[in-house]
Motif scaffolding. Sequence first.
Motif, PDB file in Angstrom:
ATOM      1  N   MET A 140     -52.411  13.109  49.036  1.00  0.00           N
ATOM      2  CA  MET A 140     -51.699  13.084  47.864  1.00  0.00           C
ATOM      3  C   MET A 140     -50.978  14.315  47.435  1.00  0.00           C
ATOM      4  SD  MET A 140     -53.542  12.097  44.080  1.00  0.00           S
ATOM      5  CE  MET A 140     -54.851  11.303  44.779  1.00  0.00           C
ATOM      6  N   ALA A 141     -51.736  15.556  47.808  1.00  0.00           N
ATOM      7  CA  ALA A 141     -51.210  16.817  47.548  1.00  0.00           C
ATOM      8  C   ALA A 141     -49.822  17.150  48.370  1.00  0.00           C
ATOM      9  CB  ALA A 141     -52.227  18.091  47.625  1.00  0.00           C
ATOM     10  N   ARG A 142     -50.092  16.768  49.607  1.00  0.00           N
ATOM     11  CA  ARG A 142     -48.934  16.633  50.627  1.00  0.00           C
ATOM     12  C   ARG A 142     -47.488  15.998  49.848  1.00  0.00           C
ATOM     13  NH1 ARG A 142     -46.389  14.544  54.612  1.00  0.00           N
ATOM     14  NH2 ARG A 142     -47.688  12.664  54.541  1.00  0.00           N
ATOM     15  N   LEU A 143     -48.221  14.621  49.603  1.00  0.00           N
ATOM     16  CA  LEU A 143     -47.020  13.472  49.254  1.00  0.00           C
ATOM     17  C   LEU A 143     -46.266  14.068  47.887  1.00  0.00           C
ATOM     18  CD1 LEU A 143     -48.584  10.222  50.040  1.00  0.00           C
ATOM     19  CD2 LEU A 143     -46.947  11.150  51.388  1.00  0.00           C
ATOM     20  N   ARG A 144     -46.860  15.024  47.318  1.00  0.00           N
ATOM     21  CA  ARG A 144     -46.340  15.550  45.910  1.00  0.00           C
ATOM     22  C   ARG A 144     -44.887  16.273  46.185  1.00  0.00           C
ATOM     23  NH1 ARG A 144     -51.133  16.866  42.314  1.00  0.00           N
ATOM     24  NH2 ARG A 144     -51.429  15.013  41.084  1.00  0.00           N
ATOM     25  N   GLY A 145     -44.689  16.823  47.581  1.00  0.00           N
ATOM     26  CA  GLY A 145     -43.659  17.711  48.020  1.00  0.00           C
ATOM     27  C   GLY A 145     -43.832  18.974  47.611  1.00  0.00           C
ATOM     28  N   GLU A 148     -38.637  22.847  46.483  1.00  0.00           N
ATOM     29  CA  GLU A 148     -37.391  22.552  47.095  1.00  0.00           C
ATOM     30  C   GLU A 148     -37.488  21.160  47.406  1.00  0.00           C
ATOM     31  OE1 GLU A 148     -39.543  25.014  48.349  1.00  0.00           O
ATOM     32  OE2 GLU A 148     -38.571  26.627  47.446  1.00  0.00           O
ATOM     33  N   GLN A 149     -38.453  20.492  47.713  1.00  0.00           N
ATOM     34  CA  GLN A 149     -38.289  19.137  47.939  1.00  0.00           C
ATOM     35  C   GLN A 149     -39.121  18.207  47.175  1.00  0.00           C
ATOM     36  OE1 GLN A 149     -40.250  19.346  52.050  1.00  0.00           O
ATOM     37  NE2 GLN A 149     -37.908  19.399  53.073  1.00  0.00           N
ATOM     38  N   PRO A 150     -38.465  16.979  46.772  1.00  0.00           N
ATOM     39  CA  PRO A 150     -39.167  15.878  46.058  1.00  0.00           C
ATOM     40  C   PRO A 150     -40.157  15.334  46.438  1.00  0.00           C
ATOM     41  CG  PRO A 150     -37.115  15.025  46.836  1.00  0.00           C
ATOM     42  CD  PRO A 150     -37.351  16.636  47.317  1.00  0.00           C
ATOM     43  N   GLY A 151     -41.194  14.625  45.756  1.00  0.00           N
ATOM     44  CA  GLY A 151     -42.370  14.050  46.399  1.00  0.00           C
ATOM     45  C   GLY A 151     -42.040  12.672  47.197  1.00  0.00           C
ATOM     46  N   ILE A 187     -44.529   8.204  37.148  1.00  0.00           N
ATOM     47  CA  ILE A 187     -43.542   8.741  36.526  1.00  0.00           C
ATOM     48  C   ILE A 187     -42.300   8.982  37.190  1.00  0.00           C
ATOM     49  CG2 ILE A 187     -43.227  10.524  34.678  1.00  0.00           C
ATOM     50  CD1 ILE A 187     -46.142  10.573  34.220  1.00  0.00           C
ATOM     51  N   ASP A 188     -42.475  10.212  37.954  1.00  0.00           N
ATOM     52  CA  ASP A 188     -41.299  10.738  38.552  1.00  0.00           C
ATOM     53  C   ASP A 188     -41.498  11.672  39.556  1.00  0.00           C
ATOM     54  OD1 ASP A 188     -38.695  11.499  39.434  1.00  0.00           O
ATOM     55  OD2 ASP A 188     -37.959  12.125  37.577  1.00  0.00           O
ATOM     56  N   LEU A 189     -41.589  11.227  41.018  1.00  0.00           N
ATOM     57  CA  LEU A 189     -41.756  12.108  42.116  1.00  0.00           C
ATOM     58  C   LEU A 189     -40.793  13.107  42.509  1.00  0.00           C
ATOM     59  CD1 LEU A 189     -43.436   9.377  44.333  1.00  0.00           C
ATOM     60  CD2 LEU A 189     -44.707  11.195  43.343  1.00  0.00           C
ATOM     61  N   ALA A 190     -39.764  13.048  41.757  1.00  0.00           N
ATOM     62  CA  ALA A 190     -38.673  14.068  41.852  1.00  0.00           C
ATOM     63  C   ALA A 190     -38.473  15.262  40.919  1.00  0.00           C
ATOM     64  CB  ALA A 190     -37.428  13.605  42.181  1.00  0.00           C
ATOM     65  N   HIS A 191     -39.511  14.883  39.676  1.00  0.00           N
ATOM     66  CA  HIS A 191     -39.376  15.797  38.610  1.00  0.00           C
ATOM     67  C   HIS A 191     -39.522  17.275  38.991  1.00  0.00           C
ATOM     68  CE1 HIS A 191     -39.755  17.214  34.269  1.00  0.00           C
ATOM     69  NE2 HIS A 191     -39.287  15.994  33.985  1.00  0.00           N
ATOM     70  N   ARG A 197     -45.225  14.287  38.433  1.00  0.00           N
ATOM     71  CA  ARG A 197     -44.984  13.957  39.722  1.00  0.00           C
ATOM     72  C   ARG A 197     -46.201  12.882  40.243  1.00  0.00           C
ATOM     73  NH1 ARG A 197     -42.195  18.248  44.138  1.00  0.00           N
ATOM     74  NH2 ARG A 197     -40.469  18.533  42.832  1.00  0.00           N
ATOM     75  N   ASP A 198     -46.399  11.884  39.303  1.00  0.00           N
ATOM     76  CA  ASP A 198     -47.453  10.860  39.504  1.00  0.00           C
ATOM     77  C   ASP A 198     -49.018  11.545  39.292  1.00  0.00           C
ATOM     78  OD1 ASP A 198     -45.409   9.345  39.792  1.00  0.00           O
ATOM     79  OD2 ASP A 198     -46.075   8.339  41.507  1.00  0.00           O
TER      80      ASP A 198
END
Length: 800
Positions: A140-145, A148-151, A187-191, A197-198
């Motif tokens: 889950m932590a890795r997928l958050r991005g 520099e990079q969105p989740g 919510i928004d994984l790119a926020h 980020r969820d």
Amino acid sequence: MTSKQPADLIPAPETRRVSPNFITEIIDADLKSGRHTRVVTRFPPEPNGYAHLGHAFASYLDFMTAVDYRGVCHLRMDDTNPEGETQEYADSIIRDMKWLGWDTSRLFYASDYYEQLHDFAVQLIRKGLAYVESVSGEEMARLRGTVEQPGTPSPYRNRSVEENLDLFRRMRAGEFKNGEHALRAKIDLAHPNFKLRDPVLYRILHASHYRTGNTWCIYPMYDFAHPISDALEGITHSMCSLEFIDNRAIYDWLMDNLFPDKETGKTAPRQYEFGRRSMEYTVVSKRKLRRLVREGVVKGWDDPRMPTISAMRRRGVTPESVRAFASQIGVSRTNRTVDLALFENAVREDLNLRAPRVMAVTRPLKVVIQNLEAERTLSLPYWPQEVSSADGKVPLPTGERVAAEKAVREVPLTRELVIEHEDFSANPPKGFKRLTPGGTVRLRGAGIIRCDEVITATNGEPMELRVTLLGEDAKAGGVIHWVSATRGVSAEFRLVDRLFTVPEPDSEAQQFDPEQPGHEDEAQPVNTDFMRFVNPNSLVVTRGLVEPSVAKDPAEARYQFERAGYFWRDPVDSRDDALVFNRIITLKDTWEKKDEAAEPGKAARADKKKADKAAQALAEAPVRPVLSSEQETTASRLRQQGVTENDAFMLAREPQLAAYLEGAGGKRLAELAPWVVNDLATPIREGTNRVSVEALASLVTLVAEGSISARIAKDVLAEAQASGEAPASIVERKGLRVVSDEGQLRAAIQGVLDANPAKVAEYRGGKKGLTGFFTGQVMRATNGQADPKAVARLLSEMLG
């Protein structure tokens, strides 16, 4: 404009307890605009440790802001994490808030809302705004991005509403193991704000909760429970420390989606962040405080060296001084480390007018007055005619000198005395103004002595001085205090000092994990070993003598032991037959020169200057104002009925206190007076007192007859003040009477002995001073209800 309009709730500048700040400006604007018609705040500690001085500041802001605006403040335990939260911690926080003077009648628990919180989570699932996650925490932590990079969306992010509802139901039913699933907001994984980020809303945790037991195996996250609890309670202004600024985005998201103003017809609460206040020479992270307790650096959460409110209370600090300190440090948008001298000066300023002066010797050196044939009785003032200043002695004005001379105690001058060991030097340094071989010095209130002979031990250290008492025409360069060696009362003195040797013990390489959820002190520090800065001299224990006048005083009396500091009896370990005094504070800041030597120029900081000015003003202030003729009449009447000099003076100066006490009709006034002065003065002054003098008398009677301890009586009085219930009724309902049953006491004592085999061995090997330790542990094991005399007798028997 009528008095019913919300703008009329805005306090006048001169009546504000909390200095105007950016939050009060927001509240003013909200009331003027009609956004809110009433101010409701809350103080929401997590019961995973004891409250500390940082909480004193935060609670002052929450409670006193509500008072200023004629609103209300809730005390709420944000108990969403069963691991580490206990009833002990919750009870201690409630007790500490009552002690500080806050109205705790509006008491809430987040755990009371568990069912509602669950239903709100279901609402979010039904709206497609939450889903059950099934990847591991690491994934889950890795997928958050990254920054520099969105989740990256989880493979389970687009589960159907029906599947999410089913899985969430099964999570609650206990079908899954810890960590197997979690409920996340969608919510928004790119926020750019990682909090959006969820974030996780619920996690599986098979752990028993101190209030709900095993009813639940899923628990809401703090960021989910806290804002919803605020909304359910109708909080208008949710104040928190600055590290929650990123969390505000979740707070607002939940309010927008669960409590929209247009649908509910109510204005949802908003969060406002203020700068956190840390203090020099201490730590306030609960994790660090727990480590100090766990590793035995201190002897519990209420160890007088700790920065906890319980420790301050046990140390002898008054709630008035803590509130005064909290009111002085201000509210801002930035974090700040507060100079500990500000707190210490607030304590000194409070005690300066509260504490009568008596004499105690903490490191005795025997003195024999060879030409004193018979014992004399001296009448010495509790409030000397002079006060110390930076430049020496300043005489009091005539009026205050007359008033001070009326408050006296009898002090025996005997042939054998003790003085402080450091008040004699065989090889005095330059400028030494105390006793030397052949030299003279004035004994406080007794006259001038000359040292004629020094008796030394085999190691060359002085063990006895033989002196001559001279006439008043003799000259002496200094004044020292003393106590009769034969009439003085034996006592233990705990010389409490700062817990750490450096101002910021945990500042080096301090880093925090931005993803770590939880409360303000749950961020995980990295690469910091604050323990290496623990002050090895933070507690020095000595044995000596105190003048016999203290034996008749109430146990709660605070004193200035001349030239030694402010002291009071330790409420846990002190008994009538074994006095233990805690040093509340030194007479002056002994650390300033240390700081300046370690870091030249540091003493010139703004806060230090402010503290120095406060100390100078304190030193130059009159010790006591003179009473008017009417006040003196009241004081005299009270003294004739057995009230002590000090209490009579305090009562005479405040007619509402005297009127309350004299409502007892002359019965037990001497016993009631200390309770009125020390425990009921604030509510009586503020018109909020809910304990009648008859009810107080019934409580004091229980103490006098030994049915309950004074410590329990104080807790009962605080509860009666909050609830309005009669104190005696509380005692009976809770079964608080002293435990004198021998079988129960033997079981409690045996439990303590079994838990401390090493100390039992030390005691039986000759270390009899451990009696106080065992007594304290037994009292703690019985919640302070054990009969001290029975405990002493049984301990002596069972320890052999």
